[in-house]
Design a protein around this motif. Structure first.
Motif, PDB file in Angstrom:
ATOM      1  N   VAL A   1      -7.393   1.959   0.106  1.00 38.51           N
ATOM      2  CA  VAL A   1      -5.891   2.773   0.042  1.00 38.51           C
ATOM      3  C   VAL A   1      -5.021   2.435  -1.129  1.00 38.51           C
ATOM      4  O   VAL A   1      -4.152   2.989  -1.305  1.00 38.51           O
ATOM      5  CB  VAL A   1      -5.306   2.228   1.233  1.00 38.51           C
TER       6      VAL A   1
ATOM      7  N   ILE B   1      -8.244   7.682   4.762  1.00 36.83           N
ATOM      8  CA  ILE B   1      -8.017   6.865   3.733  1.00 36.83           C
ATOM      9  C   ILE B   1      -7.341   7.692   2.563  1.00 36.83           C
ATOM     10  O   ILE B   1      -6.684   7.415   1.889  1.00 36.83           O
ATOM     11  CB  ILE B   1      -9.418   6.525   2.995  1.00 36.83           C
TER      12      ILE B   1
ATOM     13  N   ARG C   1      -3.510   6.576   1.248  1.00 45.09           N
ATOM     14  CA  ARG C   1      -3.353   6.177  -0.099  1.00 45.09           C
ATOM     15  C   ARG C   1      -2.175   6.902  -0.764  1.00 45.09           C
ATOM     16  O   ARG C   1      -1.729   6.524  -1.702  1.00 45.09           O
ATOM     17  CB  ARG C   1      -4.663   6.280  -0.760  1.00 45.09           C
TER      18      ARG C   1
ATOM     19  N   LYS D   1       0.154   0.746   4.157  1.00 45.85           N
ATOM     20  CA  LYS D   1      -0.628   2.205   4.017  1.00 45.85           C
ATOM     21  C   LYS D   1      -1.696   2.236   5.022  1.00 45.85           C
ATOM     22  O   LYS D   1      -1.649   3.096   5.965  1.00 45.85           O
ATOM     23  CB  LYS D   1      -0.844   2.288   2.763  1.00 45.85           C
TER      24      LYS D   1
END
Length: 683
Positions: free
Chosen positions: A336, A546, A550, A601
């Protein structure tokens, strides 16, 4: 004159007037006129909106899209009349001196206007506009080419021997230098040889670029879920004049251009004369799967539970749930923390392991969750190299490599101990600066001076060291501190260059029973879903998760920032000796911030809390313990996952344990970094 051509000329004038193109054309003419210098060719760029043109006149719109070279001649005649009527350029003599470059703003979104580089056949015969996209894999140095030249007849009695601009050669898309300038041209009037008037040659910049379909990234992954087969073909781009140096190696671009066929001796190369360039940035998913949303709601009572369960069940297609949890959490955090921004927060992983086969499978699987996950092949270069351009120019061409192709993703370089000293030193330099310098010797590539080109390396690096093989290659030290591992095979500065040093939980000499059972079941039936969780949380779900996580923009809270700074200062004071000073590198603060942001995150939060900072500190302290031995903070060997996570009760016990770690950390900061003010919660 053909009435249809005359009508299109009128439409061209109306369009230029309405679109503001005529005003820009007049401004460009003023620059030429003010210079008071005569040119063989006067070059003008005209921006074209195909939709607006088609609304004015469908015939002209179709002509521009499918016969751009002939359409440019219509614009050329209109511009010549405008120059002469308005007296815009006094030095201009003939219409042939005007070179028009049409730049469409876009092309119709139809399949017939897309040139796919992985599809067969490659349509390079029709000289019309196409749109294509791909990744730059080689970048040549900028050289000169001839935009246009004036020729005079060698027969003195011929009218074309006079100093007027009657015989003009202008570069056309896809044409080589010899098509514009050579010695065997003859006069169209008397058939005598023509000779170039060198003082009127107009030069421009040219750059040769190699580009390939983005599908090549799937071929460079160590493991792929997609089993389909496809054909990859690199192709040549010609960037001229204002487009030179507009591309960066490793970037993904969309281009509009005219395909052509260039002959170099006996070799014929399909190429594209680029007309416009646009950086391609794919949009990430704007959602996560319902199963992840449900899991997030179930674990909302604690800031630590969601990521714990996430790591616990991650990669169940490769390793059993509950194994390698610390490593899997580190992998998720690194995934991420990938983006293509300058000065990004990088998170590199170095893994000490005896289970090279299992770890290699786990890392290969994880690579595929990103669009740009590259497994570096040992036979190629990790970083850019220089070779001679293959199109006969003799100039230098910078070739892409694993690290550049992994831009905004992960570059997995395998066993670190298998690389030679010079490669390791270069890797260390890149980890410290996130750039690499390519040296181009001028003498070798036909340049007057040597050049140094700096290439940005925007990727996270993953690597491992085989503990068993490394112990056989050198004599191990005996004076180890408590908790310290022998990493002397790898240079100390290189180990510090990696963000995290991780020692996996299950050495091969005592493989856990679940890993053995999983390996045997997968060997018998590779496609089998061994665990129910693999069906609930599919690989595709993790990919979307993901990519979504990210792209989150996170900010440090003041509490998390104080905790990170307090630990960093205290750790530097505790881990020091009288000779070398502090053993904690200055980059440790960046690593802590990167870890904390990554955990936020992964928790799908946009604010970094103290709980995120606690996980960051425990991971880094564990890494520092492996390098330098235990400190006054004295964390457990596996501080983030001290015991197995089997049910809600074990998650509750882990929360209590992490709260104790938080309290212990506050006491550590108060003792060794008293200048930092931290708000403590007595409860």
């Amino acid at each position: 004159m053909d009435p249809e051509i005359q009508k299109m000329r009128e439409v061209v004038l109306v369009y230029l007037d309405r679109s503001g193109g005529l005003q820009k054309f007049v401004h460009d003419c003023k620059k030429y006129n003010d210079s008071k210098q005569s040119y063989a060719v006067y070059r003008f760029i005209i921006s074209i909106n195909p939709s607006d043109i088609a609304e004015l006149d469908a015939t002209l719109g179709n002509y521009i899209l499918h016969n751009p070279l002939q359409a440019a001649q219509i614009f050329q005649s209109v511009c010549f009349v405008a120059i002469k009527t308005l007296s815009l350029i006094e030095q201009l003599q003939t219409e042939a001196q005007i070179s028009i470059l049409l730049k469409p703003t876009h092309l119709p979104p139809l399949p017939s206007y897309v040139l796919s580089l992985s599809a067969y056949p490659f349509n390079y015969t029709s000289q019309r506009f196409y749109m294509s996209e791909g990744i730059v894999i080689a970048l040549g140095t900028v050289t000169k080419y001839t935009q246009g030249a004036r020729f005079l007849c060698t027969e003195e009695t011929c009218p074309f021997s006079e100093g007027r601009f009657r015989c003009i050669r202008v570069h056309c898309p896809g044409a080589t230098e010899s098509a514009t300038v050579r010695t065997d041209f003859v006069c169209s009037l008397c058939s005598s040889p023509l000779q170039e008037d060198m003082k009127f040659r107009v030069l421009g910049d040219k750059q040769i670029v190699e580009m390939t379909d983005a599908k090549i990234l799937n071929a460079l992954k160590g493991y792929s879920i997609d089993k389909s087969y496809f054909r990859i073909q690199a192709f040549t781009l010609f960037l001229r004049d204002e487009l030179a140096n507009k591309m960066t190696i490793g970037n993904h671009y969309r281009i509009i251009g005219i395909p052509a066929c260039v002959q170099n001796g006996l070799q014929v190369t399909a190429c594209i004369e680029v007309n416009s360039i646009q950086l391609y940035k794919p949009n990430g998913p704007s959602f996560v799967s319902d199963n992840f949303k449900y899991l997030l709601s179930l674990t909302s009572s604690s800031c630590w539970r969601f990521t714990a369960v996430l790591a616990n069940i991650f990669a169940s297609q490769v390793v059993p749930p509950g194994t390698y949890n610390t490593l899997k959490l580190a992998i998720l955090l690194s995934l991420v923390q990938t983006c293509e921004k300058e000065n990004a927060d990088y998170l590199d992983l170095l893994i000490m392991t005896s289970d090279t086969l299992v770890i290699d499978r786990l890392l290969n699987y994880s690579l595929c969750l990103l669009p740009r996950g590259i497994r570096h092949p040992p036979s190629s270069d990790i970083f850019p190299s220089v070779s001679k351009d293959k199109h006969g120019t003799g100039s230098a061409s910078i070739q892409a490599c694993s690290a550049v192709l992994a831009k905004g993703g992960i570059c997995y370089i395998g066993d670190l101990s298998s690389y030679k000293k010079d490669k390791l030193e270069l890797l260390q330099s890149v980890l410290e600066s996130r750039t690499t310098t390519v040296f181009i010797p001028g003498k070798k590539y036909g340049e007057e001076a040597d050049q140094q080109v700096t290439v940005s390396v925007q990727t996270n690096f993953w690597s491992f060291v085989d503990v068993d093989s490394s112990s056989k290659k050198h004599i191990q030290k005996e004076n180890f501190l408590i908790g310290q591992m022998d990493v002397s095979l790898i240079p100390v500065n290189l180990v510090d260059g990696f963000g995290l040093l991780i020692y996996n939980e299950f050495p091969s000499c005592r493989l856990s029973s679940p890993v053995v059972h999983h390996t045997l079941k997968k060997a018998i039936n590779p496609e089998a879903m061994v665990y129910k969780v693999s069906q609930q949380f599919r690989t595709q779900d993790y990919e979307e998760f993901i990519l979504f996580a990210r792209n989150l923009h996170v900010e440090l809270s003041s509490e998390a920032e104080s905790l990170i700074q307090g630990y960093y200062l205290a750790s530097r004071r505790v881990r020091r000796d009288s000779i070398h000073g502090s053993t904690v590198s200055a980059s440790a603060l960046k690593i802590l911030i990167s870890l904390a942001k990554a955990h936020a995150k992964l928790s799908l939060r946009q604010r970094v809390l103290e709980e995120d900072a606690v996980i960051a500190v425990l991971l880094l302290e564990s890494s520092l313990t492996l390098k330098h031995g235990t400190s006054a903070l004295c964390v457990a060997p596996n501080p983030v996952f001290p015991f197995d996570l089997s049910d809600e009760n074990s998650l509750q016990q882990r929360d209590i344990y992490l709260m104790q770690c938080h309290h212990q950390l506050l006491k550590f900061i108060a003792a060794y970094s008293p200048g930092i003010h931290i708000n403590t919660n007595e409860e």
